[in-house]
Design a protein around this motif. Structure first.
Motif, PDB file in Angstrom:
ATOM      1  N   LEU A 195      43.724  41.675  30.706  1.00  0.00           N
ATOM      2  CA  LEU A 195      43.892  43.180  31.760  1.00  0.00           C
ATOM      3  C   LEU A 195      45.251  44.285  30.759  1.00  0.00           C
ATOM      4  O   LEU A 195      46.018  43.632  31.080  1.00  0.00           O
ATOM      5  CB  LEU A 195      43.727  42.767  32.608  1.00  0.00           C
TER       6      LEU A 195
ATOM      7  N   THR B  41      40.126  42.563  39.106  1.00  0.00           N
ATOM      8  CA  THR B  41      39.022  43.209  38.555  1.00  0.00           C
ATOM      9  C   THR B  41      39.537  43.967  37.222  1.00  0.00           C
ATOM     10  O   THR B  41      40.451  44.949  37.020  1.00  0.00           O
ATOM     11  CB  THR B  41      38.628  44.028  39.990  1.00  0.00           C
ATOM     12  N   GLY B  42      38.462  43.401  35.846  1.00  0.00           N
ATOM     13  CA  GLY B  42      38.791  44.379  34.640  1.00  0.00           C
ATOM     14  C   GLY B  42      38.626  44.071  34.035  1.00  0.00           C
ATOM     15  O   GLY B  42      38.841  43.994  32.765  1.00  0.00           O
TER      16      GLY B  42
END
Length: 560
Positions: free
Chosen positions: A71, A33-34
């Motif tokens: 990320l 996530t992200g």
């Protein structure tokens, strides 16, 4: 059915198809996530919004699409080959580590975790994996479709790390202590379950390898070893009077600058004893900390690829202990003199340190355990040959009588030599003095690797040089057959002699001991010991200073 009804059905089916299948091919990416995730093909760059850690791309063309995720400072790219209208899924993780596995030549190795499995073909005995998640990986190997029984495990914890592991075939045996039948007490374990044992066919004068020929060929070779410790050339495996190329060898030449030796490839050995069973296992790899390579570990703690054991009993050639066929043995010397003459080979070869020496226990154990493994028996004389041992013999015979025979050869006449792993008279004919095992106050002390001190009659010589108490106190009746022993990291330790003179009882070999003095080991038995002779036959009742016409020694070499 009316046209209106048919159209309604077609429309409804179409809606369902549209709801469950993409109009275009889709790539569905799962990533942390992200992350920022893109799909690229040439100058086409697609973006998508994250939905609970997934990104869905409708791709308008077939072919390779590059999926790139970032990320922070982490990034990862994977390729997806789109060939039809369907949903393609992939997972991206920024965790990458390497598992490097030592394994068999030509092996196929798998590394599995959960539902994820990786496969690698070994190159030069190593299989490498790039893995994308931490955890415990199960390792398996196979060669030509034959899978090793034992699995191994690699624990991956840190991103960017390299984890070493090993997986391979294990050849082992288990000895049932309470069983006295020498063949019935041995069972095969691990990857040699179902193997046929090797034995001498005395009627036809031929050695039958059973399932062990390839193994024996791989781990053992006859060579001429120069004084400096380098192999000059390999000898013919069936007739050592010849080189491997068929020309004449130097096996009988005292002017040759070296010795005739039997080379043993490094194997790791695991020895365990739970009081009911003794277990010995061989592997080409250090599968865990219980596997040791003491026979191949030099005085500096360095493991070498081979150790060398003399093909013949030692002869005295100008105050140097030699392994040359056709020469009389050097007998009636003290253990200290034998070691001095053995080490004189180092001077001739310009070797600093203990390369050449007399034989010692870890190498003797290694060979004995191999013999039990391939014959599936504790009775060497019944399976390999009696050796020169008849009570009617009045003297030993000159080494070299079997130099034109193969790797193994033996007779039942009790007057001839026996040959195992190209070593003539491994047992019988003359006693071999051996470093690495002494008896102090009735207790067996051992030292599995060098350096070995010059032998004396003083206990402090040994305890001060690293000999350790095995925990075994010998007992029973000296001169009888061994009926109890301990098998540990320190190798074979005879414990109790009480088996009378039967050649078909327990370990089948004799034990002599004297608890009132410091005794330096001799092994194998001599021309007059009869059924007590064998690979595990041991004298622990002679001082290092004791001399006798039936006491000799032989050479070993391990690169310093």
């Amino acid at each position: 059915m009316s046209w209106a009804e048919a159209k309604y059905i077609i429309d409804e089916v179409g809606k369902k198809i549209e709801a469950h299948a993409p109009v275009w091919p889709q790539i569905v990416v799962t990533a942390p996530t992200g992350s920022t995730v893109t799909a690229t093909q040439g100058d086409k760059v697609l973006t998508a919004e994250e939905v609970s850690g997934t990104w869905t791309f409708d791709v308008p063309t077939y072919g390779e699409w590059s999926i790139h995720a970032t990320l922070g400072e982490d990034e990862k790219t994977k390729i997806v080959n789109v060939a039809e209208v369907k949903r393609y899924t992939l997972t991206i993780t920024y965790f990458v580590a390497t598992i490097s596995v030592d394994t068999e030549e030509g092996a196929t190795v798998t590394a599995s975790i959960g539902y994820t499995s990786y496969t690698s073909q070994a190159v030069d005995g190593v299989a490498n994996f790039s893995v994308e998640m931490p955890g415990t990986y199960e390792l398996e190997c196979s060669v030509d479709g034959v899978k090793a029984v034992n699995k191994a495990y690699a624990i991956v914890e840190t991103k960017g790390s390299t984890v070493k592991a090993a997986v391979g075939f294990v050849y082992g045996y288990q000895r049932t202590k309470s069983t006295t039948d020498p063949a019935g007490r041995i069972a095969y374990t691990d990857d040699c379950v179902g193997f046929s044992p090797a034995a001498m066919d005395f009627s036809n004068s031929v050695f039958l390898y059973g399932s062990w020929e390839a193994f024996c060929t791989e781990i053992n070779r006859p060579v001429m070893l120069k004084y400096d410790g380098t192999e000059d050339y390999e000898l013919d495996r069936n007739d050592q009077t010849k080189k491997a190329d068929g020309t004449s060898s130097d096996i009988t030449s005292t002017s040759y600058g070296g010795n005739a030796m039997s080379a043993f490839k490094k194997l790791y050995v695991c020895r365990e004893d739970d009081g009911t069973y003794e277990t010995v296992k061989f592997s080409r790899f250090k599968l865990n900390d219980s596997y040791k390579a003491y026979a191949h570990t030099n005085a500096n703690g360095v493991e070498q690829d081979y150790f060398y054991y003399s093909m013949f009993k030692g002869s005295n050639v100008s105050s140097v202990l030699r392994s040359i066929a056709g020469q009389g043995v050097m007998a009636s010397q003290t253990a200290a003199t034998e070691m001095t003459y053995a080490k004189a080979n180092n001077t001739k070869g310009g070797i600093s340190g203990d390369g050449w020496n007399t034989i010692y226990k870890s190498q003797w154990d290694f060979i004995n355990d191999l013999l039990t493994l391939i014959t599936k028996s504790d009775n060497n004389q019944a399976t390999l040959g009696w050796g020169r041992c008849a009570s009617s013999n009045s003297a030993g015979i000159t080494p070299g009588g079997l130099k034109a025979k193969g790797q193994f050869f033996g007779y039942t006449d009790q007057t001839s030599s026996v040959k195992v792993f190209y070593i003539e008279d491994f047992y019988g004919n003359y006693w071999d003095r051996m470093a690495g095992m002494v008896l102090i106050g009735g207790k067996v002390y051992t030292k599995m690797t060098g350096p070995y001190p010059a032998p004396t009659n003083d206990a402090a010589t040994y305890t001060g040089a690293g000999y350790v108490d095995s925990g075994v106190t010998v007992g029973g009746t000296s001169g009888q057959i061994v009926t109890a022993a301990v098998m540990s990291e320190q190798g074979y330790i005879p414990k109790t002699a009480s088996g009378g003179t039967s050649d078909n009882t327990a370990y089948c070999d004799g034990l002599w001991f004297n608890a009132s003095q410091v005794d330096y080991a001799l092994v194998g038995g001599y021309w007059h010991n009869g059924v007590r002779v064998g690979g595990r036959c041991v004298i622990l009742d002679a001082l290092a200073s004791y001399t006798g016409a039936h006491f000799v020694s032989r050479l070993s070499y391990l690169a310093p």
